[in-house]
Motif scaffolding. Structure first.
Motif, PDB file in Angstrom:
ATOM      1  N   ARG A   1       0.828  -1.208   0.000  1.00 27.23           N
ATOM      2  CA  ARG A   1       0.000   0.000   0.000  1.00 27.23           C
ATOM      3  C   ARG A   1       0.859   1.253   0.000  1.00 27.23           C
ATOM      4  NH1 ARG A   1      -4.295  -1.950   4.406  1.00 27.23           N
ATOM      5  NH2 ARG A   1      -2.658  -1.136   5.694  1.00 27.23           N
ATOM      6  N   ALA A   2       1.976   1.244   0.725  1.00 28.21           N
ATOM      7  CA  ALA A   2       2.862   2.413   0.745  1.00 28.21           C
ATOM      8  C   ALA A   2       3.587   2.582  -0.588  1.00 28.21           C
ATOM      9  CB  ALA A   2       3.876   2.275   1.877  1.00 28.21           C
TER      10      ALA A   2
ATOM     11  N   HIS B   1       2.474   2.076  -3.486  1.00 30.30           N
ATOM     12  CA  HIS B   1       1.593   2.651  -4.507  1.00 30.30           C
ATOM     13  C   HIS B   1       1.802   4.163  -4.648  1.00 30.30           C
ATOM     14  CE1 HIS B   1      -1.439  -0.882  -4.251  1.00 30.30           C
ATOM     15  NE2 HIS B   1      -0.398  -1.162  -5.011  1.00 30.30           N
ATOM     16  N   TYR B   2       2.287   4.808  -3.609  1.00 30.02           N
ATOM     17  CA  TYR B   2       2.522   6.250  -3.687  1.00 30.02           C
ATOM     18  C   TYR B   2       3.713   6.592  -4.579  1.00 30.02           C
ATOM     19  CZ  TYR B   2      -1.076   7.052  -0.269  1.00 30.02           C
ATOM     20  OH  TYR B   2      -2.292   7.111   0.367  1.00 30.02           O
TER      21      TYR B   2
ATOM     22  N   LEU C   1       3.425   8.732  -7.854  1.00 29.54           N
ATOM     23  CA  LEU C   1       3.490  10.191  -7.883  1.00 29.54           C
ATOM     24  C   LEU C   1       4.852  10.714  -8.335  1.00 29.54           C
ATOM     25  CD1 LEU C   1       1.559  10.994  -4.600  1.00 29.54           C
ATOM     26  CD2 LEU C   1       0.788  11.406  -6.933  1.00 29.54           C
TER      27      LEU C   1
ATOM     28  N   ILE D   1      -3.710  10.567  -6.902  1.00 26.03           N
ATOM     29  CA  ILE D   1      -3.891  10.386  -5.456  1.00 26.03           C
ATOM     30  C   ILE D   1      -5.229   9.712  -5.170  1.00 26.03           C
ATOM     31  CG2 ILE D   1      -4.261  11.625  -3.273  1.00 26.03           C
ATOM     32  CD1 ILE D   1      -2.107  13.599  -4.189  1.00 26.03           C
TER      33      ILE D   1
ATOM     34  N   ILE E   1      -4.915   6.034  -6.029  1.00 24.14           N
ATOM     35  CA  ILE E   1      -4.095   5.318  -5.046  1.00 24.14           C
ATOM     36  C   ILE E   1      -4.901   5.047  -3.786  1.00 24.14           C
ATOM     37  CG2 ILE E   1      -2.119   5.565  -3.489  1.00 24.14           C
ATOM     38  CD1 ILE E   1      -0.733   7.107  -5.772  1.00 24.14           C
TER      39      ILE E   1
ATOM     40  N   ASN F   1      -6.015   1.369  -2.418  1.00 23.09           N
ATOM     41  CA  ASN F   1      -5.587   0.897  -1.108  1.00 23.09           C
ATOM     42  C   ASN F   1      -6.762   0.530  -0.210  1.00 23.09           C
ATOM     43  OD1 ASN F   1      -2.879   1.028  -1.650  1.00 23.09           O
ATOM     44  ND2 ASN F   1      -2.605   3.051  -0.761  1.00 23.09           N
TER      45      ASN F   1
END
Length: 132
Positions: free
Chosen positions: A13-14, A16-17, A20, A50, A53, A57
């Motif tokens: 999940r982290a 996926h950022y 950006l 965003i 994402i 999540n």
């Protein structure tokens, strides 16, 4: 049997950022040659990514029902449905990974929290799916 809902691994999940990151190099030319219309397009693109994402999540990794498992993989649009009677078996690959074998699908490797793997194995044993 109660319905089981398991989330994706927190590191996934982290990660996926990281989607950006392509917006960072585009910011410098935008600041040098500033135009309002270009900035609106840039900000709307960042907000869209965003939103996607956060939405991705919030979706669970797997959901169990009475008949089988629905697995929501990040590289698929729809959930894969694995009925319990169609499962050949499972294998615990590590402390956080498990591979599920089904007749109708390719083997699925899932990375989860240690407690989630234990919960899933308990569910599979309850449904008479044996370890390979």
């Amino acid at each position: 049997m109660a319905a089981l809902v398991l989330k994706k691994h927190p590191m996934t999940r982290a990660a996926h950022y990281l989607f950006l990151l392509p917006f960072l190099p585009a910011l410098r030319p935008l600041m040098v040659n500033f135009q309002t219309s270009h900035m609106i397009i840039y900000v709307s693109g960042v907000l869209l990514v965003i939103f996607l994402i956060i939405y991705g999540n919030q979706q669970p990794l797997l959901r169990s029902g009475r008949e089988g498992l629905s697995i929501y993989l990040h590289y698929r649009q729809n959930a894969e449905y694995h009925p319990f009677d169609g499962m050949v078996g499972y294998r615990r690959v590590g402390r956080r990974r498990i591979t599920i074998y089904s007749k109708d699908h390719r083997p699925v490797v899932l990375t989860m929290n240690i407690s989630d793997v234990d919960t899933l194995i308990a569910l599979l044993k309850e449904e008479q799916v044996h370890e390979k």
